[in-house]
Design a protein around this motif. Structure first.
Motif, PDB file in Angstrom:
ATOM      1  N   LEU A   1      -9.091   2.928 -10.035  1.00  0.00           N
ATOM      2  CA  LEU A   1      -7.921   2.114 -10.367  1.00  0.00           C
ATOM      3  C   LEU A   1      -6.628   2.889 -10.200  1.00  0.00           C
ATOM      4  CD1 LEU A   1      -9.199   0.007 -13.374  1.00  0.00           C
ATOM      5  CD2 LEU A   1      -8.509  -0.798 -11.110  1.00  0.00           C
ATOM      6  N   TYR A   2      -6.717   4.216 -10.328  1.00  0.00           N
ATOM      7  CA  TYR A   2      -5.534   5.056 -10.175  1.00  0.00           C
ATOM      8  C   TYR A   2      -4.907   4.838  -8.810  1.00  0.00           C
ATOM      9  CZ  TYR A   2      -2.921   9.382  -9.331  1.00  0.00           C
ATOM     10  OH  TYR A   2      -1.955  10.297  -9.002  1.00  0.00           O
ATOM     11  N   ILE A   3      -5.753   4.901  -7.766  1.00  0.00           N
ATOM     12  CA  ILE A   3      -5.214   4.755  -6.417  1.00  0.00           C
ATOM     13  C   ILE A   3      -4.933   3.287  -6.092  1.00  0.00           C
ATOM     14  CG2 ILE A   3      -7.440   4.707  -5.197  1.00  0.00           C
ATOM     15  CD1 ILE A   3      -4.333   6.601  -4.043  1.00  0.00           C
ATOM     16  N   PHE A   4      -5.739   2.370  -6.643  1.00  0.00           N
ATOM     17  CA  PHE A   4      -5.512   0.957  -6.344  1.00  0.00           C
ATOM     18  C   PHE A   4      -4.264   0.418  -7.033  1.00  0.00           C
ATOM     19  CE2 PHE A   4     -10.215   0.858  -5.339  1.00  0.00           C
ATOM     20  CZ  PHE A   4      -9.978   0.934  -3.979  1.00  0.00           C
ATOM     21  N   SER A   5      -3.900   1.044  -8.153  1.00  0.00           N
ATOM     22  CA  SER A   5      -2.662   0.592  -8.802  1.00  0.00           C
ATOM     23  C   SER A   5      -1.441   1.005  -7.982  1.00  0.00           C
ATOM     24  CB  SER A   5      -2.572   1.130 -10.236  1.00  0.00           C
ATOM     25  OG  SER A   5      -2.507   2.538 -10.224  1.00  0.00           O
ATOM     26  N   LEU A   6      -1.589   2.065  -7.182  1.00  0.00           N
ATOM     27  CA  LEU A   6      -0.501   2.455  -6.279  1.00  0.00           C
ATOM     28  C   LEU A   6      -0.314   1.386  -5.213  1.00  0.00           C
ATOM     29  CD1 LEU A   6       1.565   4.422  -5.071  1.00  0.00           C
ATOM     30  CD2 LEU A   6      -0.308   5.556  -3.872  1.00  0.00           C
TER      31      LEU A   6
ATOM     32  N   THR B   1     -10.832   9.022  -2.261  1.00  0.00           N
ATOM     33  CA  THR B   1     -10.920   9.235  -3.706  1.00  0.00           C
ATOM     34  C   THR B   1     -12.367   9.205  -4.173  1.00  0.00           C
ATOM     35  OG1 THR B   1      -8.840   8.061  -3.871  1.00  0.00           O
ATOM     36  CG2 THR B   1     -10.026   8.457  -5.922  1.00  0.00           C
ATOM     37  N   PHE B   2     -13.102   8.214  -3.699  1.00  0.00           N
ATOM     38  CA  PHE B   2     -14.492   8.100  -4.135  1.00  0.00           C
ATOM     39  C   PHE B   2     -15.352   9.248  -3.633  1.00  0.00           C
ATOM     40  CE2 PHE B   2     -13.585   3.654  -5.199  1.00  0.00           C
ATOM     41  CZ  PHE B   2     -14.073   3.712  -6.491  1.00  0.00           C
ATOM     42  N   GLU B   3     -15.142   9.581  -2.361  1.00  0.00           N
ATOM     43  CA  GLU B   3     -15.934  10.678  -1.792  1.00  0.00           C
ATOM     44  C   GLU B   3     -15.762  11.955  -2.595  1.00  0.00           C
ATOM     45  OE1 GLU B   3     -16.259   9.543   2.936  1.00  0.00           O
ATOM     46  OE2 GLU B   3     -14.821  11.058   2.256  1.00  0.00           O
TER      47      GLU B   3
ATOM     48  N   ASP C   1       8.395   4.693 -10.472  1.00  0.00           N
ATOM     49  CA  ASP C   1       8.554   4.018 -11.769  1.00  0.00           C
ATOM     50  C   ASP C   1       7.617   2.822 -11.880  1.00  0.00           C
ATOM     51  OD1 ASP C   1      10.328   5.743 -12.839  1.00  0.00           O
ATOM     52  OD2 ASP C   1      12.118   4.656 -12.129  1.00  0.00           O
ATOM     53  N   LEU C   2       7.588   2.042 -10.810  1.00  0.00           N
ATOM     54  CA  LEU C   2       6.726   0.863 -10.781  1.00  0.00           C
ATOM     55  C   LEU C   2       5.264   1.236 -11.030  1.00  0.00           C
ATOM     56  CD1 LEU C   2       7.714  -1.479  -7.811  1.00  0.00           C
ATOM     57  CD2 LEU C   2       6.859  -2.198 -10.042  1.00  0.00           C
ATOM     58  N   TRP C   3       4.865   2.304 -10.332  1.00  0.00           N
ATOM     59  CA  TRP C   3       3.465   2.737 -10.399  1.00  0.00           C
ATOM     60  C   TRP C   3       3.126   3.236 -11.813  1.00  0.00           C
ATOM     61  CZ3 TRP C   3       1.057   7.573  -7.615  1.00  0.00           C
ATOM     62  CH2 TRP C   3      -0.342   7.479  -7.677  1.00  0.00           C
ATOM     63  N   ILE C   4       4.027   4.078 -12.322  1.00  0.00           N
ATOM     64  CA  ILE C   4       3.798   4.632 -13.663  1.00  0.00           C
ATOM     65  C   ILE C   4       3.700   3.502 -14.685  1.00  0.00           C
ATOM     66  CG2 ILE C   4       4.796   6.050 -15.498  1.00  0.00           C
ATOM     67  CD1 ILE C   4       3.732   7.752 -13.303  1.00  0.00           C
ATOM     68  N   GLN C   5       4.622   2.543 -14.543  1.00  0.00           N
ATOM     69  CA  GLN C   5       4.608   1.394 -15.463  1.00  0.00           C
ATOM     70  C   GLN C   5       3.247   0.711 -15.441  1.00  0.00           C
ATOM     71  OE1 GLN C   5       7.578  -1.592 -14.616  1.00  0.00           O
ATOM     72  NE2 GLN C   5       9.224  -0.110 -15.029  1.00  0.00           N
ATOM     73  N   LYS C   6       2.753   0.519 -14.221  1.00  0.00           N
ATOM     74  CA  LYS C   6       1.461  -0.156 -14.074  1.00  0.00           C
ATOM     75  C   LYS C   6       0.348   0.654 -14.724  1.00  0.00           C
ATOM     76  CE  LYS C   6       2.090  -3.061 -10.056  1.00  0.00           C
ATOM     77  NZ  LYS C   6       2.120  -4.236 -10.943  1.00  0.00           N
ATOM     78  N   GLN C   7       0.401   1.970 -14.512  1.00  0.00           N
ATOM     79  CA  GLN C   7      -0.663   2.808 -15.067  1.00  0.00           C
ATOM     80  C   GLN C   7      -0.606   2.831 -16.585  1.00  0.00           C
ATOM     81  OE1 GLN C   7      -1.759   6.479 -13.009  1.00  0.00           O
ATOM     82  NE2 GLN C   7       0.016   6.162 -11.710  1.00  0.00           N
TER      83      GLN C   7
ATOM     84  N   ILE D   1      -0.242  -1.496   4.985  1.00  0.00           N
ATOM     85  CA  ILE D   1      -0.355  -0.749   3.726  1.00  0.00           C
ATOM     86  C   ILE D   1      -1.784  -0.857   3.169  1.00  0.00           C
ATOM     87  CG2 ILE D   1       0.339  -0.838   1.291  1.00  0.00           C
ATOM     88  CD1 ILE D   1       2.230   0.698   3.114  1.00  0.00           C
ATOM     89  N   ASN D   2      -2.347  -2.051   3.308  1.00  0.00           N
ATOM     90  CA  ASN D   2      -3.705  -2.274   2.839  1.00  0.00           C
ATOM     91  C   ASN D   2      -4.692  -1.298   3.461  1.00  0.00           C
ATOM     92  OD1 ASN D   2      -4.938  -3.912   0.974  1.00  0.00           O
ATOM     93  ND2 ASN D   2      -4.209  -5.757   1.990  1.00  0.00           N
ATOM     94  N   ARG D   3      -4.598  -1.195   4.789  1.00  0.00           N
ATOM     95  CA  ARG D   3      -5.527  -0.314   5.498  1.00  0.00           C
ATOM     96  C   ARG D   3      -5.364   1.134   5.055  1.00  0.00           C
ATOM     97  NH1 ARG D   3      -5.682   0.116  11.542  1.00  0.00           N
ATOM     98  NH2 ARG D   3      -7.024   1.812  10.884  1.00  0.00           N
ATOM     99  N   LEU D   4      -4.104   1.541   4.966  1.00  0.00           N
ATOM    100  CA  LEU D   4      -3.820   2.925   4.602  1.00  0.00           C
ATOM    101  C   LEU D   4      -4.365   3.249   3.210  1.00  0.00           C
ATOM    102  CD1 LEU D   4      -2.375   5.594   5.268  1.00  0.00           C
ATOM    103  CD2 LEU D   4      -0.333   4.648   4.191  1.00  0.00           C
ATOM    104  N   LEU D   5      -4.035   2.345   2.257  1.00  0.00           N
ATOM    105  CA  LEU D   5      -4.426   2.612   0.877  1.00  0.00           C
ATOM    106  C   LEU D   5      -5.943   2.502   0.682  1.00  0.00           C
ATOM    107  CD1 LEU D   5      -2.626   3.230  -1.678  1.00  0.00           C
ATOM    108  CD2 LEU D   5      -1.385   2.615   0.379  1.00  0.00           C
ATOM    109  N   ASP D   6      -6.572   1.649   1.493  1.00  0.00           N
ATOM    110  CA  ASP D   6      -8.026   1.541   1.391  1.00  0.00           C
ATOM    111  C   ASP D   6      -8.693   2.846   1.790  1.00  0.00           C
ATOM    112  OD1 ASP D   6      -7.888  -0.935   0.412  1.00  0.00           O
ATOM    113  OD2 ASP D   6      -8.541  -1.991   2.234  1.00  0.00           O
TER     114      ASP D   6
END
Lengths: 137, 287, 124
Positions: free
Chosen positions: B94-99, B135-137, B18-24, B124-129
């Motif tokens: 931004l899709y993945i960074f908003s997560l 995503t970019f690749e 919910d949080l993520w969707i709200q942000k998006q 979490i930072n390392r994982l999401l990075d």
């Protein structure tokens, strides 16, 4: 990464083997959906090399492989003979040079028709030529 | 000690989504023109589902572990699709960074101890990075596929062989003539010669920016192949600059019929086929 | 078949067969006094340098016997491959099909009566 998907080998001992050999190469090319022009180029190159093998070494073995690399697939042929070998590789790869009585287009011509070409030869031991034609090459 | 990061994520899966969707949805980068909100939700749910399913306290700082394969796979699929749907790199990133933001917000709400929070945030930072990198690749790979497809389409449509008269074909070449293009040109020209039984082909090079020795070689090849079929080839559209470079480079075109314009090539073709075009004499009427 | 001979090659030839063809054809030209030879290769899918050489030989040999040779019906893929191979069949006339090949031979014969040797249509 080059991967071999299928392998088939055939020995060339008589002149009459040429036509069935061409058909085997064609089968492999058709299997991967190679277009008619590339098929013709591949089979013609193969034909030149088989003739060389027959003329200078009296025959030999050919390995027919279907290979893939990434999303490309292709046919790789390896011609191995135990003939006299080639003394001067640079000269042999020159247009119009021939020690036999031919046009001298065999090796350089075959090279122009395929995507990859590798020639190894040891005088007195034999010659191995590898050619590879990509489906869309 | 409070529950671990991985457990926290697992038990708050729905809230996180919910949080993520709200942000998006709140983001100005939302592209509801390219994707409906339901689709976006489904996509996001899949990704969070895979992430919370596979994450453990042990593998959270081992991104290379193959336990994340499923996550990477889903993410790759998403960014590949986005590249093809026309999302910008910024929107996809931004899709993945908003997560990441959503997860960090959740952690902030749940973990009160500052030290523990910091450790969790770093993990979490390392994982999401690394998810961001993937995503970019894949986004770029998707774009490359689009470019590759377009290149093929362009080379197909840029070599139209037109029958301009019975027995006469014309092939206007636009753009550079490299070896792969020459193949396409030769193939379509020769096939058309067979299909229409034409004995003359006009290659018009008005649209070729420059003729160097390589391009000339390709032209000569095309002419030779046409002759092997039993047809004749005329090259037209030779601009003065091209005539100059051809001579300066020492390219021999003397065996090929060359004409300045398509019109004069056509005239020559008519002559070869023993045809004449003439204007009808109109009787002058006096009023 | 009037003053022309027509040969249709319907199978892929191996070397001995191709050499036989060369010998038989030259014999036939001599026997019949034909002024032209048409070789239809529309069913041939591979022409390598050996086969190309045979075609060139036939053309040169028949020319000595005062007959022109026209190779007709070459497949597009074969033409492209020959060019890449470096073989342009110098001295061999070509035509799209048998009919046009005949017409080409006929014009060459007519020309023969009018003027001396003219090889302007030779392939380079």
């Amino acid at each position: 990464m080059l991967m071999t998907l299928s392998k088939d080998s055939m020995s060339i001992t008589r002149e009459q083997d040429l036509v069935p050999f061409r058909n085997r190469v064609k089968e492999a090319a058709v299997k991967i959906g190679m277009g008619i022009v590339n098929q013709t180029k591949l089979i013609t190159a193969a034909s030149e090399l088989v003739r060389n093998m027959f003329r200078y070494a009296g025959g030999g073995e050919v390995l027919i492989e279907i290979v893939s690399k990434g999303r490309e697939s292709g046919v790789r042929l390896t011609f191995a003979d135990k003939g006299p070998g080639i003394a001067n590789l640079d000269l042999a790869m020159q247009d119009g040079y021939s020690t036999g009585k031919s046009l001298g287009l065999g090796l350089p011509g075959a090279k122009r028709l395929v995507n990859e070409f590798d020639l190894k030869s040891t005088v007195g031991q034999g010659t191995t030529v590898m050619i590879l034609k990509w489906k869309n090459g | 000690m409070a529950s671990s990061v991985s457990q926290l994520l697992k038990s708050n899966k729905a809230r996180l989504l919910d949080l993520w969707i709200q942000k998006q949805l709140a983001s100005e980068n939302l592209r509801d023109d390219l994707m409906t909100n339901d689709e976006l939700r489904g996509q996001s749910e899949d990704l969070i589902g895979a992430l919370t399913k596979n994450i453990t306290e042990e593998n959270i700082d081992q991104v290379e572990s193959n336990q994340f394969d499923e996550v990477f796979e889903i993410l790759s699929g998403i960014s590949l699709a986005r590249a093809q749907q026309g999302f910008t790199p910024r929107e996809t990133g931004l899709y993945i960074f908003s997560l990441k933001e959503a997860i960090l917000e959740l952690l902030q709400q749940e973990i009160k101890d500052t030290g523990e929070l910091l450790t969790a945030v770093l993990k979490i930072n390392r994982l999401l990075d690394s998810l961001g990198v993937v995503t970019f690749e894949t986004f770029i790979k998707g774009r490359e596929e689009v470019i590759l497809r377009q290149t093929e389409e362009i080379s197909d449509i840029s070599t139209p062989v037109i029958q301009i008269w019975e027995g006469i074909l014309a092939l206007p070449i636009i753009g550079t003539l490299d070896s792969s293009r020459t193949q396409v040109v030769m193939e379509s020209l020769l096939q058309k010669i067979v299909d229409t039984g034409s004995s003359i082909a006009i290659l018009d090079i008005s649209g070729v920016p420059a003729v160097d020795s390589l391009v000339a070689q390709h032209l000569i090849k095309t002419v030779s192949a046409t002759r092997l079929m039993g047809a004749e080839c005329i090259i037209s559209g030779i601009r003065p600059e091209i005539a100059q470079t051809v001579v300066h480079l020492g390219i021999d075109l003397s065996n090929i019929v060359t004409k300045a314009s398509l019109a004069s090539a056509l005239k020559h073709a008519f002559a070869m086929n023993r045809m004449v075009v003439r204007r009808l004499e109109v009787e002058k009427k006096t009023f | 078949m009037g003053p022309f001979l027509l040969v249709t090659i319907q199978i892929d030839l191996y070397d001995r067969l191709a050499l036989n063809l060369e010998a038989d054809l030259v014999q036939k030209v001599h026997q019949t006094g034909a002024r032209g030879v048409l070789i239809d290769i529309s069913a041939v899918s591979i022409v390598d340098s050996f086969m190309g050489r045979i075609l060139g030989n036939i053309a040169s040999m028949t020319r000595v016997l005062d007959a022109e040779t026209v190779v007709v019906g070459m497949q597009p893929a074969v033409a492209i491959t020959l060019i890449e191979l470096g073989l342009s069949l110098k001295g061999v006339h070509t035509a799209l099909d048998v009919e046009r090949g005949m017409a080409l031979l006929q014009t060459k014969l007519d020309l023969d009566y009018e003027m001396a040797d003219d090889d302007a249509d030779d392939i380079e």
